[in-house]
Design an enzyme around this catalytic site. Sequence first.
Site, PDB file in Angstrom:
ATOM      1  N   LYS A 226       0.887  -1.350   0.195  1.00 20.53           N
ATOM      2  CA  LYS A 226      -0.070  -0.108   0.051  1.00 20.53           C
ATOM      3  C   LYS A 226       0.892   1.143  -0.020  1.00 20.53           C
ATOM      4  CE  LYS A 226      -2.527   1.733   3.410  1.00 20.53           C
ATOM      5  NZ  LYS A 226      -3.860   1.562   4.521  1.00 20.53           N
TER       6      LYS A 226
ATOM      7  N   ARG B 152     -10.376  -1.124   7.000  1.00 24.18           N
ATOM      8  CA  ARG B 152      -9.794  -1.572   8.139  1.00 24.18           C
ATOM      9  C   ARG B 152      -9.159  -0.642   9.185  1.00 24.18           C
ATOM     10  NH1 ARG B 152      -5.054   1.806   8.513  1.00 24.18           N
ATOM     11  NH2 ARG B 152      -3.092   0.872   7.561  1.00 24.18           N
TER      12      ARG B 152
ATOM     13  N   ASP C  81     -17.046  17.453  16.599  1.00 23.57           N
ATOM     14  CA  ASP C  81     -16.036  17.878  15.504  1.00 23.57           C
ATOM     15  C   ASP C  81     -16.224  19.210  15.326  1.00 23.57           C
ATOM     16  OD1 ASP C  81     -14.894  16.013  12.751  1.00 23.57           O
ATOM     17  OD2 ASP C  81     -14.968  18.470  12.833  1.00 23.57           O
TER      18      ASP C  81
ATOM     19  N   ARG D 296     -16.099  20.868  12.861  1.00 26.05           N
ATOM     20  CA  ARG D 296     -16.847  21.151  11.522  1.00 26.05           C
ATOM     21  C   ARG D 296     -18.217  20.279  11.991  1.00 26.05           C
ATOM     22  NH1 ARG D 296     -14.315  18.564   6.503  1.00 26.05           N
ATOM     23  NH2 ARG D 296     -14.218  16.924   7.722  1.00 26.05           N
TER      24      ARG D 296
ATOM     25  N   GLY E 115      -5.936   8.676  15.475  1.00 23.83           N
ATOM     26  CA  GLY E 115      -5.272   9.665  14.625  1.00 23.83           C
ATOM     27  C   GLY E 115      -3.882   9.870  14.500  1.00 23.83           C
ATOM     28  N   ALA E 116      -3.081   9.488  15.821  1.00 24.21           N
ATOM     29  CA  ALA E 116      -1.692   9.914  15.739  1.00 24.21           C
ATOM     30  C   ALA E 116      -0.982   8.513  15.223  1.00 24.21           C
ATOM     31  CB  ALA E 116      -1.272  10.085  17.184  1.00 24.21           C
ATOM     32  N   ASP E 117      -0.814   8.719  14.017  1.00 23.66           N
ATOM     33  CA  ASP E 117      -0.380   7.462  13.247  1.00 23.66           C
ATOM     34  C   ASP E 117       1.180   7.723  12.697  1.00 23.66           C
ATOM     35  OD1 ASP E 117      -0.999   9.071  11.354  1.00 23.66           O
ATOM     36  OD2 ASP E 117      -2.292   7.709  10.109  1.00 23.66           O
TER      37      ASP E 117
ATOM     38  N   LYS F 177       2.780  13.164  16.194  1.00 24.47           N
ATOM     39  CA  LYS F 177       1.309  13.523  16.358  1.00 24.47           C
ATOM     40  C   LYS F 177       0.718  13.061  17.825  1.00 24.47           C
ATOM     41  CE  LYS F 177      -0.304  12.822  11.562  1.00 24.47           C
ATOM     42  NZ  LYS F 177      -1.354  12.182  10.687  1.00 24.47           N
TER      43      LYS F 177
ATOM     44  N   SER G 136      -3.763   2.791  17.797  1.00 28.42           N
ATOM     45  CA  SER G 136      -3.832   2.198  16.303  1.00 28.42           C
ATOM     46  C   SER G 136      -2.731   2.968  15.459  1.00 28.42           C
ATOM     47  CB  SER G 136      -5.058   2.282  15.868  1.00 28.42           C
ATOM     48  OG  SER G 136      -5.105   2.182  14.538  1.00 28.42           O
TER      49      SER G 136
END
Length: 303
Positions: free
Chosen positions: A62, A105, A153, A155, A208-210, A214, A280
């Site tokens: 990927k 996933r 959010d 937004r 989110g912190a990948d 972050k 994650s």
Amino acid sequence: MIDAQAVFSAVSAAEAVERTRTAFLRHHAGEWVMPAKTYVDAPPHGDFRAMPARGGGVAILKWVTSFPGNPSRGLPVVAGALLVSSAETGELLAILDCGAVTSLRTGAAAAVSAQALARDDAASVGLIGCGVNGGWAARCLAAVGYSEGVCADPRPESADALATELGWRTGTREEAAAQDVVVAVTPGHEPVILVSDLRPGQHLAVLGADAHGKAEVELDAIVRCRLFCDEWEQASKGGELSTGVSAGAIERSQVTDLGAVLAGDAPGRTSAEEITLFDSTGLAIQDLGIALAVLEATPNVPR
Ligand SMILES: NC(=O)c1ccc[n+]([C@@H]2O[C@H](COP(=O)([O-])OP(=O)(O)OC[C@H]3O[C@@H](n4cnc5c(N)ncnc54)[C@H](O)[C@@H]3O)[C@@H](O)[C@H]2O)c1
């Protein structure tokens, strides 16, 4: 070429959860293999990642982005392609849209972690960050039975649309962070789960912190949790836990890989009061699990 629409038609949220659980188990058993993902920075815009894996008779690669400023240009944060090759002949079999595979996933990992680590009586979800991948986390949690949720959010249109779709409600960040299962899928520029938010018995899934640098959770909050990750090598270098690891505040012995819990080789939650946190960072074996499901559901793909 299998486009995003075909990927989503081939794999439901519920199937994505099952395929993702299988991927963690196969990887834990050593049947599916992957090196840690490689990052190529593209400052100041974002980064590229190359994510290979092999298992189930195929090998995948990927090539995927995280360009957090892209929504302001009308472009997705996550984009790219996923190559699937035969592990027997090396032939290229298919090219899949990688944004769709990633969403399925990623969302599914949040649901698998909640099924394994949340309290049995956990009923509500708080979603902080209702963008593309947050949306799929919510859909996957809804698919495994979470019928109540709070979407937060900055937004409001994103939170509103998702809450309406799932029959959940919108709320503030604080309200979302007070739910039984709290899922964060923000760009990771600032903490969105604070130590003052923590309540006994919660499960936090932070997605989110990948990448290194972050963070979505205050370090003081992280160290109050029982810690789990998708895979230590990757999470300790480029995930929510990595800042704490670099600072010496988190050690390997404190963090359990989710696959070990799913296989029954390591304990998960050990009391109703403890707060569990799943970090994650996104694994290539998760992509492999979804890619295999897409291939099985798509006519005329050679295997
Ligand atoms: N762990 C994984 O496997 C994995 C997979 C894909 C993406 N990601 C990461 O997840 C993050 C989000 O990706 P995306 O594709 O969903 O992006 P996106 O832009 O579609 O969604 C991010 C959302 O977070 C919201 N947000 C920003 N700051 C916020 C705050 N302080 N509080 C609440 N919400 C806030 C934005 O308004 C937006 O709706 C990125 O950092 C990406 O790299 C992780």
